[in-house]
Each structure stands twice: as structure tokens, then as C-alpha cells.
Design a protein around this motif. Structure first.
Motif, PDB file in Angstrom:
ATOM      1  N   GLY A   9      23.990  37.726  77.680  1.00  0.00           N
ATOM      2  CA  GLY A   9      23.087  38.998  77.523  1.00  0.00           C
ATOM      3  C   GLY A   9      21.986  38.635  77.999  1.00  0.00           C
ATOM      4  N   GLY A  10      20.440  39.472  77.653  1.00  0.00           N
ATOM      5  CA  GLY A  10      19.392  39.230  77.717  1.00  0.00           C
ATOM      6  C   GLY A  10      18.779  37.779  77.267  1.00  0.00           C
ATOM      7  N   PRO A  11      17.790  37.915  78.586  1.00  0.00           N
ATOM      8  CA  PRO A  11      17.191  36.038  78.816  1.00  0.00           C
ATOM      9  C   PRO A  11      16.829  35.956  77.304  1.00  0.00           C
ATOM     10  CG  PRO A  11      16.070  37.509  79.872  1.00  0.00           C
ATOM     11  CD  PRO A  11      17.331  38.097  79.696  1.00  0.00           C
ATOM     12  N   LEU A  12      16.037  37.124  76.324  1.00  0.00           N
ATOM     13  CA  LEU A  12      15.293  36.096  75.093  1.00  0.00           C
ATOM     14  C   LEU A  12      16.254  36.379  74.242  1.00  0.00           C
ATOM     15  CD1 LEU A  12      12.059  37.753  76.469  1.00  0.00           C
ATOM     16  CD2 LEU A  12      12.316  35.434  76.490  1.00  0.00           C
ATOM     17  N   GLU A  13      17.689  36.734  73.956  1.00  0.00           N
ATOM     18  CA  GLU A  13      18.669  37.257  73.057  1.00  0.00           C
ATOM     19  C   GLU A  13      18.643  36.116  72.648  1.00  0.00           C
ATOM     20  OE1 GLU A  13      21.598  39.343  73.941  1.00  0.00           O
ATOM     21  OE2 GLU A  13      20.598  41.095  74.460  1.00  0.00           O
ATOM     22  N   PRO A  14      19.485  35.744  70.887  1.00  0.00           N
ATOM     23  CA  PRO A  14      19.323  34.630  70.381  1.00  0.00           C
ATOM     24  C   PRO A  14      20.919  34.434  71.066  1.00  0.00           C
ATOM     25  CG  PRO A  14      19.810  36.723  68.650  1.00  0.00           C
ATOM     26  CD  PRO A  14      18.897  36.908  69.934  1.00  0.00           C
ATOM     27  N   ALA A  15      21.232  33.280  70.389  1.00  0.00           N
ATOM     28  CA  ALA A  15      22.755  32.720  70.598  1.00  0.00           C
ATOM     29  C   ALA A  15      24.000  33.586  70.131  1.00  0.00           C
ATOM     30  CB  ALA A  15      23.160  31.534  70.346  1.00  0.00           C
ATOM     31  N   GLN A  16      24.648  33.778  70.724  1.00  0.00           N
ATOM     32  CA  GLN A  16      26.347  35.218  70.686  1.00  0.00           C
ATOM     33  C   GLN A  16      26.897  34.255  70.916  1.00  0.00           C
ATOM     34  OE1 GLN A  16      25.401  39.292  72.405  1.00  0.00           O
ATOM     35  NE2 GLN A  16      24.022  37.913  72.765  1.00  0.00           N
ATOM     36  N   SER A  17      28.279  34.863  70.047  1.00  0.00           N
ATOM     37  CA  SER A  17      29.479  34.696  71.639  1.00  0.00           C
ATOM     38  C   SER A  17      29.758  36.333  71.645  1.00  0.00           C
ATOM     39  CB  SER A  17      30.691  34.179  70.267  1.00  0.00           C
ATOM     40  OG  SER A  17      30.706  35.509  69.109  1.00  0.00           O
ATOM     41  N   VAL A  18      30.877  35.616  72.298  1.00  0.00           N
ATOM     42  CA  VAL A  18      31.202  37.227  73.837  1.00  0.00           C
ATOM     43  C   VAL A  18      33.179  37.315  73.345  1.00  0.00           C
ATOM     44  CG1 VAL A  18      31.899  37.687  75.781  1.00  0.00           C
ATOM     45  CG2 VAL A  18      29.833  36.773  74.683  1.00  0.00           C
ATOM     46  N   THR A  19      33.996  38.560  73.211  1.00  0.00           N
ATOM     47  CA  THR A  19      34.826  38.481  72.814  1.00  0.00           C
ATOM     48  C   THR A  19      35.124  39.233  74.054  1.00  0.00           C
ATOM     49  OG1 THR A  19      34.837  39.971  71.421  1.00  0.00           O
ATOM     50  CG2 THR A  19      35.363  37.671  70.761  1.00  0.00           C
ATOM     51  N   PHE A  20      36.372  39.857  74.038  1.00  0.00           N
ATOM     52  CA  PHE A  20      37.177  40.538  75.633  1.00  0.00           C
ATOM     53  C   PHE A  20      38.111  41.169  74.627  1.00  0.00           C
ATOM     54  CE2 PHE A  20      36.046  36.983  77.603  1.00  0.00           C
ATOM     55  CZ  PHE A  20      35.693  37.213  79.179  1.00  0.00           C
ATOM     56  N   ASP A  21      37.823  42.641  74.871  1.00  0.00           N
ATOM     57  CA  ASP A  21      38.634  44.101  74.712  1.00  0.00           C
ATOM     58  C   ASP A  21      39.810  44.248  76.497  1.00  0.00           C
ATOM     59  OD1 ASP A  21      37.520  43.664  72.361  1.00  0.00           O
ATOM     60  OD2 ASP A  21      36.432  45.409  72.462  1.00  0.00           O
ATOM     61  N   VAL A  22      40.894  44.206  76.445  1.00  0.00           N
ATOM     62  CA  VAL A  22      41.539  44.577  76.820  1.00  0.00           C
ATOM     63  C   VAL A  22      42.592  45.860  76.606  1.00  0.00           C
ATOM     64  CG1 VAL A  22      44.105  43.696  77.975  1.00  0.00           C
ATOM     65  CG2 VAL A  22      42.184  42.178  77.664  1.00  0.00           C
ATOM     66  N   ARG A  31      32.961  41.658  75.497  1.00  0.00           N
ATOM     67  CA  ARG A  31      31.847  42.114  73.837  1.00  0.00           C
ATOM     68  C   ARG A  31      31.072  41.176  73.116  1.00  0.00           C
ATOM     69  NH1 ARG A  31      32.241  47.481  70.046  1.00  0.00           N
ATOM     70  NH2 ARG A  31      34.606  47.480  72.317  1.00  0.00           N
ATOM     71  N   ASP A  32      29.651  41.172  72.996  1.00  0.00           N
ATOM     72  CA  ASP A  32      28.661  40.006  72.650  1.00  0.00           C
ATOM     73  C   ASP A  32      29.360  40.021  71.338  1.00  0.00           C
ATOM     74  OD1 ASP A  32      26.563  41.957  71.458  1.00  0.00           O
ATOM     75  OD2 ASP A  32      25.749  41.184  73.746  1.00  0.00           O
ATOM     76  N   SER A  33      28.380  39.722  69.971  1.00  0.00           N
ATOM     77  CA  SER A  33      28.056  39.624  68.943  1.00  0.00           C
ATOM     78  C   SER A  33      27.555  39.961  67.890  1.00  0.00           C
ATOM     79  CB  SER A  33      28.795  38.154  67.699  1.00  0.00           C
ATOM     80  OG  SER A  33      27.631  36.963  68.568  1.00  0.00           O
ATOM     81  N   LEU A  34      25.602  40.589  68.954  1.00  0.00           N
ATOM     82  CA  LEU A  34      25.333  40.791  68.389  1.00  0.00           C
ATOM     83  C   LEU A  34      24.996  42.601  67.997  1.00  0.00           C
ATOM     84  CD1 LEU A  34      21.839  39.420  69.973  1.00  0.00           C
ATOM     85  CD2 LEU A  34      23.130  38.432  68.084  1.00  0.00           C
TER      86      LEU A  34
END
Length: 301
Positions: free
Chosen positions: A13-26, A70-73
């Protein structure tokens, strides 16, 4: 099937966004929808996404999918948690599958020297397993006789369309022949099924005995009456004596016992004192003439 390094996450995500996880939709978009037993997935390991494909059995073709990260925020305050969609195309290349069939009966019986057709011997004939979509291929059969090949004048053969088994057995051969059959299509590659074994029991058929006669016999009045045997012996009267047919060169009936019947047919039956006798072991004729009788008589042997 796992394709490592399929996706590379350069940023969550953006440079100032807190830690987050990423998943993929297929998501499936178009093409052949049933190529896979389960929906393709992309799993993240570090910043690398690995694509997992679980193929459906005997399916091939092309399918188009969209992949979105897709991120988790989430989307609070008007945020965006998904990337732009990336289109991918997956091609599953055709691989020929061997044909399949069943045998209606694996234990067959026939008589020696016979010709036969077993209708519907091979059943459920298909170019490939269920769902393989191999229409248009042609199926034929191979039958392996092995050491029993000499038992057949022609065949055995199985028709690729009807599944009928046909054969012509050689004469004078009997017993149990162990055979096997497989189906072959013309699609190349893996085009032959597994061998399937079956047996053909050939039952013996008794053949009439065979022999030849050297010819007619002429003796003199009262000949042999004073001999120890009281008659006349004609050596080599019956020739080529066999318990089976003359063509039975294998001697399949050689253990059978034989006798000769000699029956009066016409003429003067009183020129002999008893019915002529033919010895099976050497074909010698014993003829006992009646005293002081002469003439001609015909006998059947």
C-alpha cells in the motif's frame, strides 16, 4: 501443480500505511469452466505469490481468469483495498488417454476345429475414460495368443465397433488356451489400454478312426485248413490304421482302443466258416474258408 513466483508484491500500500497482509482473489472470466477440480489460488509467501492449479481429470482447453491483490486494511474512510485486475490465460494441453472396455465373459468354451463368433465379447468400448472428450478417435483391439497361436487357423480377433470376438480353431487341438486382449486408439501417445486376460477352453471331439485297405483278396479252395491256425493270413491287409482322423498328425486320440468290424454284404456267405478277422495291431487279415467251397463274397470293413 504449483507455479512458484507467479506474482510479486512490490508494495502492500502507501508508504505511511501500517503493517498489513495481502491475499489474492482469482475469478473465472471465460473459456472452459471445468478445467479444474478446485478454483485456482494464489498464496503469498513473503512477497512472492505462488499459483496452485488442481486439474480436473481428463479435461483440456483454455480458461481466462482475473487476479486481484487485496490488503487487510479494508475500505474505511473511502480507502481502496484492491489492486487493479490482471488477466491471465491458462491452457491445459490435450493428452491422449487410453481407451477403456469391459469383457462380458472371461471364460469361453468351444469344440476343437470349430469356427465361432462371440457377440458382444468386449463391451462398454470408449475412446477414453469418462469425461475425456476424445470423440472422433477409432478403437481397435489386439489379441495376444502367445504359445497358443498354432491353435488357430485365423484369429482370434475382436471387432473395434461391435466388440465381437471371432476365431477359427485348428483341428485336433484341445485344452485351455490362456489369451489376453487390449484396446488401442489412433490418438497417439498413451493410446493402449492395459491387457485383460481371458481363457478359451477347447473341448475334444472324438473323430472316427481311419485306415486303408490294400485291396481285394483271392485264396484257393480249402487253403489254410490244414495249418495250425486253420486259416489264411493276409499281411498288410489294413494300412495306416489310426484311432482318429487321417489328418491327426498329433495323434491326439492314440490312446483309444480300436477294433475292426467285418460284415457280410453280398455274394456267397458260405465260402467262409466264420467272419473274417482283422488284427488292429498289424492290420493282418485272418480268413478261414469253408471246406470244399468256392465262389465270391463282398464284405464291409
Amino acid at each position: 501443480n504449483v507455479l512458484t513466483g507467479f506474482a510479486l508484491v512490490s508494495s502492500t500500500g502507501g508508504p505511511l500505511e501500517p503493517a498489513q497482509s495481502v491475499t489474492f482473489d482469482v475469478s473465472f472470466a471465460s473459456g472452459v469452466a471445468d478445467l479444474f477440480a478446485a478454483q485456482p489460488t494464489v498464496a503469498l509467501a513473503g512477497n512472492v505469490g505462488n499459483l496452485t492449479l488442481q486439474l480436473a481429470a481428463n479435461r483440456y482447453g483454455t480458461a481466462n481468469y482475473t487476479v486481484v491483490a487485496r490488503d487487510s486494511l479494508g475500505t474505511e474512510n473511502g480507502g481502496t483495498d484492491t489492486s487493479g485486475a490482471v488477466n491471465i490465460t491458462i491452457d491445459v494441453v490435450f493428452v491422449n488417454q487410453p481407451p477403456v472396455f469391459d469383457l462380458a465373459n472371461t471364460s469361453l468354451f468351444e469344440h476343437e476345429g470349430a469356427s465361432g463368433v462371440v457377440a458382444g465379447f468386449a463391451t462398454n468400448i470408449s475412446m477414453g475414460p469418462a469425461g475425456s472428450n476424445e470423440a472422433g478417435q477409432n478403437v481397435s483391439f489386439e489379441v495376444e495368443s502367445g504359445v497358443y497361436g498354432s491353435w488357430f487357423v485365423s484369429g482370434p480377433a475382436v471387432d473395434g465397433e461391435s466388440g465381437d470376438l471371432s476365431y477359427e480353431l485348428a483341428p485336433f487341438v484341445n485344452g485351455v488356451a490362456d489369451l489376453r486382449v487390449r484396446a488401442v486408439d489412433d490418438g497417439g501417445g498413451m493410446n493402449a489400454s492395459e491387457w485383460v486376460s481371458f481363457s478359451l477352453t477347447v473341448l475334444p471331439v472324438n473323430d472316427a478312426p481311419s485306415f486303408e485297405l490294400s485291396g481285394n483278396v483271392t485264396v484257393f479252395e480249402n487253403e489254410g485248413l490244414e495249418s495250425a491256425e486253420g486259416g489264411v493270413f493276409v499281411d498288410g491287409f489294413a494300412l495306416s490304421i489310426g484311432a482318429g482322423a487321417s489328418g491327426d498328425t498329433l495323434g491326439t486320440e492314440s490312446e483309444q482302443r480300436m477294433t475292426f468290424d467285418v460284415v457280410f454284404e453280398s455274394g456267397d456267405s458260405f465260402i467262409v466258416s466264420e467272419a473274417p478277422f482283422v488284427n488292429v495291431s498289424d492290420g493282418r487279415l485272418l480268413l478261414r474258408v469253408a471246406r470244399n467251397r468256392f465262389g465270391a463274397a463282398t464284405f464291409m470293413v
